[in-house]
Design an enzyme around this catalytic site. Sequence first.
Site, PDB file in Angstrom:
ATOM      1  N   THR A   1       0.820  -1.210   0.000  1.00  8.60           N
ATOM      2  CA  THR A   1       0.000   0.000   0.000  1.00  8.60           C
ATOM      3  C   THR A   1       0.855   1.262   0.000  1.00  8.60           C
ATOM      4  O   THR A   1       1.887   1.321   0.654  1.00  8.60           O
ATOM      5  CB  THR A   1      -0.910  -0.008   1.241  1.00  8.60           C
ATOM      6  OG1 THR A   1      -1.618  -1.240   1.269  1.00  8.60           O
ATOM      7  CG2 THR A   1      -1.898   1.143   1.221  1.00  8.60           C
TER       8      THR A   1
ATOM      9  N   GLY B   1     -24.244   0.363  28.239  1.00  6.71           N
ATOM     10  CA  GLY B   1     -23.158   1.303  28.548  1.00  6.71           C
ATOM     11  C   GLY B   1     -21.829   0.607  28.775  1.00  6.71           C
ATOM     12  O   GLY B   1     -20.764   1.118  28.395  1.00  6.71           O
TER      13      GLY B   1
ATOM     14  N   GLU C   1      -6.319  -5.967   3.423  1.00  4.92           N
ATOM     15  CA  GLU C   1      -6.154  -7.073   2.454  1.00  4.92           C
ATOM     16  C   GLU C   1      -7.316  -7.101   1.452  1.00  4.92           C
ATOM     17  O   GLU C   1      -7.838  -8.163   1.097  1.00  4.92           O
ATOM     18  CB  GLU C   1      -5.953  -8.407   3.177  1.00  4.92           C
ATOM     19  CG  GLU C   1      -4.645  -8.378   3.957  1.00  4.92           C
ATOM     20  CD  GLU C   1      -4.122  -9.712   4.417  1.00  4.92           C
ATOM     21  OE1 GLU C   1      -4.287 -10.704   3.705  1.00  4.92           O
ATOM     22  OE2 GLU C   1      -3.517  -9.748   5.504  1.00  4.92           O
TER      23      GLU C   1
ATOM     24  N   THR D   1     -10.567  -4.186   0.367  1.00  4.81           N
ATOM     25  CA  THR D   1     -11.813  -3.698   0.983  1.00  4.81           C
ATOM     26  C   THR D   1     -12.989  -4.573   0.542  1.00  4.81           C
ATOM     27  O   THR D   1     -12.872  -5.367  -0.404  1.00  4.81           O
ATOM     28  CB  THR D   1     -12.087  -2.241   0.544  1.00  4.81           C
ATOM     29  OG1 THR D   1     -12.311  -2.244  -0.878  1.00  4.81           O
ATOM     30  CG2 THR D   1     -10.938  -1.311   0.884  1.00  4.81           C
TER      31      THR D   1
ATOM     32  N   GLU E   1     -15.468  -3.592  -1.088  1.00  5.81           N
ATOM     33  CA  GLU E   1     -15.775  -3.262  -2.491  1.00  5.81           C
ATOM     34  C   GLU E   1     -14.854  -4.050  -3.422  1.00  5.81           C
ATOM     35  O   GLU E   1     -15.294  -4.556  -4.464  1.00  5.81           O
ATOM     36  CB  GLU E   1     -15.605  -1.744  -2.739  1.00  5.81           C
ATOM     37  CG  GLU E   1     -16.653  -0.867  -2.073  1.00  5.81           C
ATOM     38  CD  GLU E   1     -16.449  -0.719  -0.561  1.00  5.81           C
ATOM     39  OE1 GLU E   1     -15.320  -0.946  -0.079  1.00  5.81           O
ATOM     40  OE2 GLU E   1     -17.420  -0.388   0.134  1.00  5.81           O
TER      41      GLU E   1
HETATM   42  C1  FAD Z   1      -4.306  -1.429  10.346  1.00  2.00           C
HETATM   43  C2  FAD Z   1      -3.932  -1.625   8.931  1.00  2.00           C
HETATM   44  C3  FAD Z   1      -2.915  -2.514   8.599  1.00  2.00           C
HETATM   45  C4  FAD Z   1      -2.508  -2.659   7.256  1.00  2.00           C
HETATM   46  N1  FAD Z   1      -1.462  -3.485   6.955  1.00  2.00           N
HETATM   47  C5  FAD Z   1      -0.963  -3.513   5.670  1.00  2.00           C
HETATM   48  C6  FAD Z   1       0.230  -4.236   5.334  1.00  2.00           C
HETATM   49  O1  FAD Z   1       0.821  -4.947   6.175  1.00  2.00           O
HETATM   50  N2  FAD Z   1       0.710  -4.154   4.054  1.00  2.00           N
HETATM   51  C7  FAD Z   1       0.094  -3.401   3.108  1.00  2.00           C
HETATM   52  O2  FAD Z   1       0.596  -3.337   1.991  1.00  2.00           O
HETATM   53  N3  FAD Z   1      -1.037  -2.705   3.389  1.00  2.00           N
HETATM   54  C8  FAD Z   1      -1.575  -2.734   4.648  1.00  2.00           C
HETATM   55  N4  FAD Z   1      -2.726  -2.026   4.932  1.00  2.00           N
HETATM   56  C9  FAD Z   1      -3.371  -1.265   3.875  1.00  2.00           C
HETATM   57  C10 FAD Z   1      -4.702  -1.819   3.406  1.00  2.00           C
HETATM   58  O3  FAD Z   1      -4.510  -3.031   2.706  1.00  2.00           O
HETATM   59  C11 FAD Z   1      -5.362  -0.733   2.565  1.00  2.00           C
HETATM   60  O4  FAD Z   1      -5.766   0.301   3.458  1.00  2.00           O
HETATM   61  C12 FAD Z   1      -6.557  -1.242   1.780  1.00  2.00           C
HETATM   62  O5  FAD Z   1      -6.154  -2.134   0.766  1.00  2.00           O
HETATM   63  C13 FAD Z   1      -7.347  -0.095   1.139  1.00  2.00           C
HETATM   64  O6  FAD Z   1      -6.518   0.782   0.441  1.00  2.00           O
HETATM   65  P1  FAD Z   1      -6.604   2.370   0.718  1.00  2.00           P
HETATM   66  O7  FAD Z   1      -6.521   2.565   2.189  1.00  2.00           O
HETATM   67  O8  FAD Z   1      -5.585   3.017  -0.122  1.00  2.00           O
HETATM   68  O9  FAD Z   1      -8.047   2.762   0.264  1.00  2.00           O
HETATM   69  P2  FAD Z   1      -8.461   3.180  -1.240  1.00  2.00           P
HETATM   70  O10 FAD Z   1      -7.950   2.172  -2.194  1.00  2.00           O
HETATM   71  O11 FAD Z   1      -8.114   4.600  -1.450  1.00  2.00           O
HETATM   72  O12 FAD Z   1     -10.049   3.056  -1.172  1.00  2.00           O
HETATM   73  C14 FAD Z   1     -10.871   4.053  -0.581  1.00  2.00           C
HETATM   74  C15 FAD Z   1     -12.333   3.618  -0.754  1.00  2.00           C
HETATM   75  O13 FAD Z   1     -12.634   3.567  -2.147  1.00  2.00           O
HETATM   76  C16 FAD Z   1     -13.145   2.284  -2.469  1.00  2.00           C
HETATM   77  N5  FAD Z   1     -12.753   1.969  -3.838  1.00  2.00           N
HETATM   78  C17 FAD Z   1     -11.512   2.003  -4.381  1.00  2.00           C
HETATM   79  N6  FAD Z   1     -11.554   1.644  -5.666  1.00  2.00           N
HETATM   80  C18 FAD Z   1     -12.852   1.368  -5.956  1.00  2.00           C
HETATM   81  C19 FAD Z   1     -13.542   0.933  -7.122  1.00  2.00           C
HETATM   82  N7  FAD Z   1     -12.904   0.696  -8.277  1.00  2.00           N
HETATM   83  N8  FAD Z   1     -14.885   0.756  -7.053  1.00  2.00           N
HETATM   84  C20 FAD Z   1     -15.543   0.978  -5.888  1.00  2.00           C
HETATM   85  N9  FAD Z   1     -14.947   1.389  -4.746  1.00  2.00           N
HETATM   86  C21 FAD Z   1     -13.620   1.571  -4.782  1.00  2.00           C
HETATM   87  C22 FAD Z   1     -12.512   1.350  -1.453  1.00  2.00           C
HETATM   88  O14 FAD Z   1     -13.249   0.150  -1.341  1.00  2.00           O
HETATM   89  C23 FAD Z   1     -12.592   2.219  -0.208  1.00  2.00           C
HETATM   90  O15 FAD Z   1     -13.870   2.153   0.337  1.00  2.00           O
HETATM   91  C24 FAD Z   1      -3.174  -1.921   6.256  1.00  2.00           C
HETATM   92  C25 FAD Z   1      -4.223  -1.055   6.585  1.00  2.00           C
HETATM   93  C26 FAD Z   1      -4.602  -0.912   7.899  1.00  2.00           C
HETATM   94  C27 FAD Z   1      -5.716   0.066   8.218  1.00  2.00           C
END
Ligand code: FAD
Length: 393
Positions: free
Chosen positions: A127, A352, A375, A377, A379
């Site tokens: 990410t 509560g 891993e 979302t 969506e």
């Molecule tokens: C606590 C935590 C631990 C994590 N650990 C790791 C890790 O170890 N390694 C790693 O690489 N990542 C890690 N992540 C990242 C995680 O995998 C990403 O946050 C996740 O894949 C979503 O990416 P984003 O946050 O960039 O959201 P975005 O991709 O920006 O998405 C934002 C919103 O838009 C929606 N969206 C995006 N594209 C579309 C589409 N085409 N159609 C409809 N809806 C869409 C998404 O579903 C979401 O609701 C971690 C995240 C958290 C919060």
Amino acid sequence: MISYELSDEHQDLRETVADFAREVVRPVIGGYYERAEFPYDLVARMAKIGLFGLPFPAEFGGMDGDLLAFGLALEELARVDSSVAITLEAAVALGAMPIYKFGTDDQRRRWLPGLCSGEQLAAFGLTEAGGGSDIPGGMRTTARLEPGGGDAGAGQWVVDGTKSFITNSGTSITSLVTVLAITGGDPGGPREISSIMVPAGTPGLTVGPEYSKVGWCASDTRELSFASCRVPADHLLGARGRGYAQFLEILDEGRIAIAALAVGLAQGCVDECLRYTGERAAFGHRLGHYQAIRFKLADMEARTHSARLAWYDAAARLVAGQPVKRRAAIAKLLASNAAMDNAREATQIFGGYGFMNEFPVARFYRDAKVLEIGEGTSEVQRMIIARELGVPD
Ligand SMILES: Cc1cc2nc3c(=O)[nH]c(=O)nc-3n(C[C@H](O)[C@H](O)[C@H](O)COP(=O)(O)OP(=O)(O)OC[C@H]3O[C@@H](n4cnc5c(N)ncnc54)[C@H](O)[C@@H]3O)c2cc1C
């Protein structure tokens, strides 16, 4: 006949981890969570019972188990606490598994024994701030091969970029992070993506401070920056240009693991509410007397059960060597929904007290949301399922 009966070995493992979670994790985890402190001693005790080596062969220090065994362990841990469960999930499914699956013999021998023993943790950095769902489109991190330097003049990868939200990337026992980087291709056309292993402490790698998170507060999540960060050419993981395909394969398995973890949280909500509805009284009866409460518990149990069958099904297919993409996405979608719904209902049943951090259901509530995000979302899971179904575009 279709059967989801567990073997004696799997059942024994489930019971061992359930006892461990109840007796070792439960009494102390609330304090770590409140202090947002990584639980090194719990991780060491998880390591001692072999959890970090579960799905790997004994020749690398593993336990010769499979993904079903790994999922059962995650489910039982998450039934009590998700921070320790995600620490294990990320260490095994994202950290060690890519090395096991795609590494050379030398890479496996160098890294896997320490990772299987749990004395070291590895992370996987996909990410970036510009996009987690949109990989590789949103990726900016690059790695260029500089010829001539490094061991025996084989050259060095020079990594530049930033990775966001990386689990297990900044603990004192983190030994490496594998990063997905652009290693070539045309900016206007298809880009070449490869996986590069960067050992902890490599000059040019800066580990950010721990994020302040809503949930998984006793797990380690950080931003990593790479500025002319050089590693030897042989730190390429698998073939050059295969990074994206590797990432898809790793995430299919990771989703089954996250589904198991989510089912554990959903089950933990049922456990806590069963106990509480037998203790707490209102209007002259125990809470369990009221149909509104009984129906909530019945729905929670039904959701947990169906999500469990979905991850068992995906894991069984994976173990049998069958394609799992659609089933893994379905399991992750159903199980993370079940976890969210159960956490919300459990908090309501506790009233509560459900809003007080000292009660496990408050932790479940805070920990459930990220299961619909990490891993892939919800969506993204729906996009995968629709694509696999062949829905016309
Ligand atoms: C606590 C935590 C631990 C994590 N650990 C790791 C890790 O170890 N390694 C790693 O690489 N990542 C890690 N992540 C990242 C995680 O995998 C990403 O946050 C996740 O894949 C979503 O990416 P984003 O946050 O960039 O959201 P975005 O991709 O920006 O998405 C934002 C919103 O838009 C929606 N969206 C995006 N594209 C579309 C589409 N085409 N159609 C409809 N809806 C869409 C998404 O579903 C979401 O609701 C971690 C995240 C958290 C919060």
